[in-house]
Design a protein around this motif. Structure first.
Motif, PDB file in Angstrom:
ATOM      1  N   LEU A 166     -53.578 -74.658  -5.178  1.00  7.31           N
ATOM      2  CA  LEU A 166     -54.732 -74.821  -4.637  1.00  7.31           C
ATOM      3  C   LEU A 166     -54.468 -75.434  -3.008  1.00  7.31           C
ATOM      4  CD1 LEU A 166     -57.777 -75.232  -3.672  1.00  7.31           C
ATOM      5  CD2 LEU A 166     -57.528 -77.526  -4.857  1.00  7.31           C
ATOM      6  N   LEU A 167     -53.477 -76.446  -2.994  1.00  2.00           N
ATOM      7  CA  LEU A 167     -52.868 -77.083  -1.661  1.00  2.00           C
ATOM      8  C   LEU A 167     -52.083 -75.911  -0.895  1.00  2.00           C
ATOM      9  CD1 LEU A 167     -51.786 -80.540  -2.897  1.00  2.00           C
ATOM     10  CD2 LEU A 167     -53.898 -79.809  -1.515  1.00  2.00           C
ATOM     11  N   LEU A 168     -51.230 -75.028  -1.687  1.00  4.07           N
ATOM     12  CA  LEU A 168     -50.394 -74.383  -0.943  1.00  4.07           C
ATOM     13  C   LEU A 168     -51.274 -72.920  -0.424  1.00  4.07           C
ATOM     14  CD1 LEU A 168     -47.473 -74.461  -3.373  1.00  4.07           C
ATOM     15  CD2 LEU A 168     -47.411 -75.221  -1.020  1.00  4.07           C
ATOM     16  N   SER A 169     -52.322 -72.857  -1.249  1.00  2.00           N
ATOM     17  CA  SER A 169     -53.358 -71.634  -0.760  1.00  2.00           C
ATOM     18  C   SER A 169     -53.966 -72.044   0.567  1.00  2.00           C
ATOM     19  CB  SER A 169     -54.173 -71.436  -1.694  1.00  2.00           C
ATOM     20  OG  SER A 169     -53.759 -70.839  -3.076  1.00  2.00           O
ATOM     21  N   LEU A 170     -54.394 -73.351   0.636  1.00  2.00           N
ATOM     22  CA  LEU A 170     -55.148 -73.955   1.919  1.00  2.00           C
ATOM     23  C   LEU A 170     -54.224 -74.037   2.892  1.00  2.00           C
ATOM     24  CD1 LEU A 170     -57.296 -76.721   0.224  1.00  2.00           C
ATOM     25  CD2 LEU A 170     -58.127 -74.677   1.142  1.00  2.00           C
ATOM     26  N   LEU A 218     -56.810 -81.343  12.944  1.00  2.00           N
ATOM     27  CA  LEU A 218     -57.409 -82.096  11.897  1.00  2.00           C
ATOM     28  C   LEU A 218     -57.185 -81.696  10.553  1.00  2.00           C
ATOM     29  CD1 LEU A 218     -60.698 -83.307  13.584  1.00  2.00           C
ATOM     30  CD2 LEU A 218     -58.467 -84.405  13.562  1.00  2.00           C
ATOM     31  N   PRO A 219     -57.379 -80.517  10.203  1.00  2.15           N
ATOM     32  CA  PRO A 219     -57.138 -79.928   8.746  1.00  2.15           C
ATOM     33  C   PRO A 219     -55.752 -79.836   8.584  1.00  2.15           C
ATOM     34  CG  PRO A 219     -58.016 -78.104  10.209  1.00  2.15           C
ATOM     35  CD  PRO A 219     -58.251 -79.473  10.940  1.00  2.15           C
ATOM     36  N   GLY A 220     -55.065 -79.708   9.562  1.00  3.41           N
ATOM     37  CA  GLY A 220     -53.420 -79.697   9.144  1.00  3.41           C
ATOM     38  C   GLY A 220     -53.040 -81.428   8.905  1.00  3.41           C
ATOM     39  N   LEU A 221     -53.414 -82.187   9.348  1.00  5.89           N
ATOM     40  CA  LEU A 221     -53.049 -83.704   9.108  1.00  5.89           C
ATOM     41  C   LEU A 221     -53.409 -84.171   7.769  1.00  5.89           C
ATOM     42  CD1 LEU A 221     -53.894 -85.538  12.387  1.00  5.89           C
ATOM     43  CD2 LEU A 221     -51.669 -84.614  11.633  1.00  5.89           C
ATOM     44  N   VAL A 222     -54.772 -83.380   7.193  1.00  9.13           N
ATOM     45  CA  VAL A 222     -55.322 -83.930   6.087  1.00  9.13           C
ATOM     46  C   VAL A 222     -54.384 -83.155   5.049  1.00  9.13           C
ATOM     47  CG1 VAL A 222     -57.287 -83.820   4.514  1.00  9.13           C
ATOM     48  CG2 VAL A 222     -57.575 -84.394   6.943  1.00  9.13           C
ATOM     49  N   LEU A 223     -54.217 -82.022   5.079  1.00  5.76           N
ATOM     50  CA  LEU A 223     -53.220 -81.077   4.189  1.00  5.76           C
ATOM     51  C   LEU A 223     -52.137 -81.561   4.183  1.00  5.76           C
ATOM     52  CD1 LEU A 223     -53.924 -78.835   2.310  1.00  5.76           C
ATOM     53  CD2 LEU A 223     -53.480 -77.122   4.179  1.00  5.76           C
ATOM     54  N   TYR A 270     -50.910 -84.330   4.281  1.00  2.00           N
ATOM     55  CA  TYR A 270     -51.015 -85.633   3.285  1.00  2.00           C
ATOM     56  C   TYR A 270     -50.996 -85.384   1.904  1.00  2.00           C
ATOM     57  CZ  TYR A 270     -52.757 -89.862   1.165  1.00  2.00           C
ATOM     58  OH  TYR A 270     -52.891 -90.983   0.135  1.00  2.00           O
ATOM     59  N   PHE A 271     -51.813 -84.702   1.547  1.00  2.00           N
ATOM     60  CA  PHE A 271     -51.819 -84.073   0.130  1.00  2.00           C
ATOM     61  C   PHE A 271     -50.805 -83.357  -0.357  1.00  2.00           C
ATOM     62  CE2 PHE A 271     -56.547 -85.249   1.187  1.00  2.00           C
ATOM     63  CZ  PHE A 271     -56.837 -86.020   0.216  1.00  2.00           C
ATOM     64  N   ILE A 272     -50.164 -82.560   0.215  1.00  5.72           N
ATOM     65  CA  ILE A 272     -49.288 -81.928   0.032  1.00  5.72           C
ATOM     66  C   ILE A 272     -47.905 -82.823  -0.150  1.00  5.72           C
ATOM     67  CG2 ILE A 272     -47.151 -80.282   0.884  1.00  5.72           C
ATOM     68  CD1 ILE A 272     -49.308 -78.447   1.993  1.00  5.72           C
ATOM     69  N   LEU A 273     -47.716 -83.761   0.665  1.00  7.47           N
ATOM     70  CA  LEU A 273     -46.758 -84.745   0.491  1.00  7.47           C
ATOM     71  C   LEU A 273     -46.653 -85.685  -0.695  1.00  7.47           C
ATOM     72  CD1 LEU A 273     -44.490 -86.466   1.680  1.00  7.47           C
ATOM     73  CD2 LEU A 273     -46.139 -87.835   2.777  1.00  7.47           C
ATOM     74  N   ARG A 274     -48.154 -85.876  -1.111  1.00  9.19           N
ATOM     75  CA  ARG A 274     -48.389 -86.652  -2.230  1.00  9.19           C
ATOM     76  C   ARG A 274     -48.268 -85.711  -3.588  1.00  9.19           C
ATOM     77  NH1 ARG A 274     -51.160 -91.494  -1.952  1.00  9.19           N
ATOM     78  NH2 ARG A 274     -50.963 -91.384  -4.085  1.00  9.19           N
ATOM     79  N   THR A 275     -48.391 -84.496  -3.612  1.00  8.24           N
ATOM     80  CA  THR A 275     -48.741 -83.666  -4.792  1.00  8.24           C
ATOM     81  C   THR A 275     -47.491 -82.703  -5.009  1.00  8.24           C
ATOM     82  OG1 THR A 275     -51.126 -83.573  -4.280  1.00  8.24           O
ATOM     83  CG2 THR A 275     -50.301 -81.836  -5.802  1.00  8.24           C
ATOM     84  N   ILE A 276     -46.959 -82.068  -3.990  1.00  5.59           N
ATOM     85  CA  ILE A 276     -45.847 -81.048  -4.422  1.00  5.59           C
ATOM     86  C   ILE A 276     -44.656 -81.744  -5.017  1.00  5.59           C
ATOM     87  CG2 ILE A 276     -44.533 -78.985  -3.520  1.00  5.59           C
ATOM     88  CD1 ILE A 276     -47.387 -78.453  -3.742  1.00  5.59           C
ATOM     89  N   ARG A 277     -44.011 -81.087  -5.965  1.00  3.10           N
ATOM     90  CA  ARG A 277     -42.869 -81.340  -6.586  1.00  3.10           C
ATOM     91  C   ARG A 277     -41.717 -80.626  -6.270  1.00  3.10           C
ATOM     92  NH1 ARG A 277     -45.437 -82.002 -12.797  1.00  3.10           N
ATOM     93  NH2 ARG A 277     -47.120 -83.535 -12.162  1.00  3.10           N
TER      94      ARG A 277
END
Length: 439
Positions: free
Chosen positions: A16-20, A177-182, A184-191
């Motif tokens: 989901l995150l990488l698709s976004l 704005l969407p780049g900043l939000v995304l 953050y979530f990629i940093l927290r999620t992707i392994r």
């Protein structure tokens, strides 16, 4: 690799995150096209300038993918994904501050470099997060959002924002704005790769009865990540064929995306609103194809699905060339051209590429394949189409797109099957997982 060894929840979150993220890449790249009419008068630009701006980004993207593709093996997936995402979002903001052609080209070149770094890393991270039986579908999903956001929804988003914002400058600014939000979530999620189950490659080992080569420091499969080179992945026959096939597919896709509005208005004599409806068929067809074709290939095999899709796309493009100005028919024909061409692009750049090499070469392979094909398809082909349109008539650019599909079809038909459940036996001259040429 058994399904239970994979974290299915992580797989879904990562895809989901990488698709976004890839959708944002497409939006930032293509939103300039519908905004360009508003920019022309203020900045003193013309359509040749638009072609140069788009071509500069494509060339920078290709070079970056080629040179930076394997860097994430050394620096880590998260660092490349988050860093490049932040940088190309800032470049979108800076585009709104551009004052002329030179500044626009410089900003878009930097954007191309950062997006070129993001793309192969995202492809590799998606493959690593995916179960083998869902790899094609997941990688198709991840790549499909580029067309959906960039070519399908991008013109709608841009034109609607122009109605409520003071000027086109603000539209580019909002893309930060969407780049900043995304990020953050990629940093927290992707392994990172070492935190995941071992990737299952479709590259076969040496055939029975053939002694396995002694792994050496110079073997690509044992060489440290920082010494992996582009030439290592080019030793794989499938990689060379995938590059040729993608040059053809991208020629078709980028020529149609760049020239279709002018073709419909100048050659078919359609109005602007009708042109917009028909041209959107590229974005929506590409989105559907990049979802469906890789998913179907998980079940029926990579090569047969790609061949059928390309033959269908060629037939639809021939019918499009012969068709008169009937809006619903032109939309549907263009939809299925993009369905086949973009679906095969996602399949070849994603699953086929990463399944054709050992795990430690995946990022380098993705960067090499995407980089070389982007340089030609995203940089050279649009310039060639402009030359044909200017000197021989805009209708002739469609034959260039058709030729690209033909090249893609021939190269794809020569691929060795890589789907985990349908992989061919080793072929003479292929490079095995040990990194040496098999007898």
């Amino acid at each position: 690799m058994k399904p239970r060894e994979y974290d299915i929840r992580y797989e879904r979150s990562a895809v989901l995150l990488l698709s976004l993220g890839f959708g944002l890449v497409g939006l930032d790249r293509w939103i300039i096209s519908p905004l360009f009419p508003s920019m022309m008068e203020e900045l003193g630009l013309d359509y040749q300038d638009l072609g140069n701006i788009i071509g500069a980004l494509g060339l920078a993207w290709g070079c970056a993918s080629l040179l930076i593709g394997g860097v994430s093996d050394r620096l880590g997936r998260r660092r490349i994904l988050v860093g490049s995402l932040l940088l190309f979002s800032v470049c979108s903001l800076l585009t709104g501050f551009a004052t002329g052609l030179i500044s626009l080209i410089l900003i878009r070149v930097v954007m191309g470099i950062t997006e070129g770094a993001f793309s192969p890393t995202a492809v590799t991270a998606t493959a690593e997060a995916s179960r083998p039986q869902r790899r094609g579908l997941n990688m198709g999903t991840q790549q499909s959002t580029f067309a959906l956001f960039g070519i399908g929804l991008g013109p709608i988003i841009a034109t609607q924002l122009l109605l409520v914002l003071p000027s086109w400058h603000w539209v580019f600014g909002l893309m930060l704005l969407p780049g900043l939000v995304l990020a953050y979530f990629i940093l927290r999620t992707i392994r990172e790769p070492h935190q995941l189950p071992a990737f299952e490659s479709a590259v076969p080992a040496a055939p029975s009865g053939v002694p396995a080569p002694d792994p050496s420091p110079e073997s690509p499969s044992t060489r440290p990540a920082n010494r992996v080179r582009c030439l290592d992945v080019l030793r794989y026959r499938n990689i060379r064929l995938a590059i040729l096939a993608l040059c053809g597919a991208m020629t078709c896709i980028f020529v149609l995306s760049a020239m279709m509005p002018s073709y419909l208005v100048d050659h078919q004599g359609l109005g602007t609103s009708q042109m917009g409806i028909i041209a959107s068929g590229i974005g929506f067809g590409a989105f559907a194809g990049q979802l469906a074709i890789p998913g179907l290939s998980d079940r029926f095999g990579r090569k047969p699905v790609a061949v059928v899709a390309l033959v269908t796309a060629m037939c639809m493009l021939i019918a499009f060339i012969l068709q008169g100005p009937v809006v619903p028919v032109l939309f549907l024909l263009l939809f299925f051209v993009a369905f086949g061409a973009n679906g095969c692009l996602a399949l070849l750049a994603g699953a086929v590429t990463v399944e054709s090499v050992p795990a430690n070469l995946m990022a380098a392979a993705a960067g090499t394949v995407m980089g070389l094909s982007e340089i030609f398809g995203g940089g050279v082909a649009p310039s060639l189409a402009g030359f044909l349109a200017q000197n021989y008539g805009i209708q002739h650019v469609l034959y260039l797109a058709l030729g690209g599909l033909l090249v893609c079809l021939v190269a794809t038909s020569l691929l060795r099957e890589t789907a985990p459940t349908r992989a061919d036996s080793p072929a003479k001259g292929d490079v095995g997982i040990t990194g040496t040429v098999e007898p």
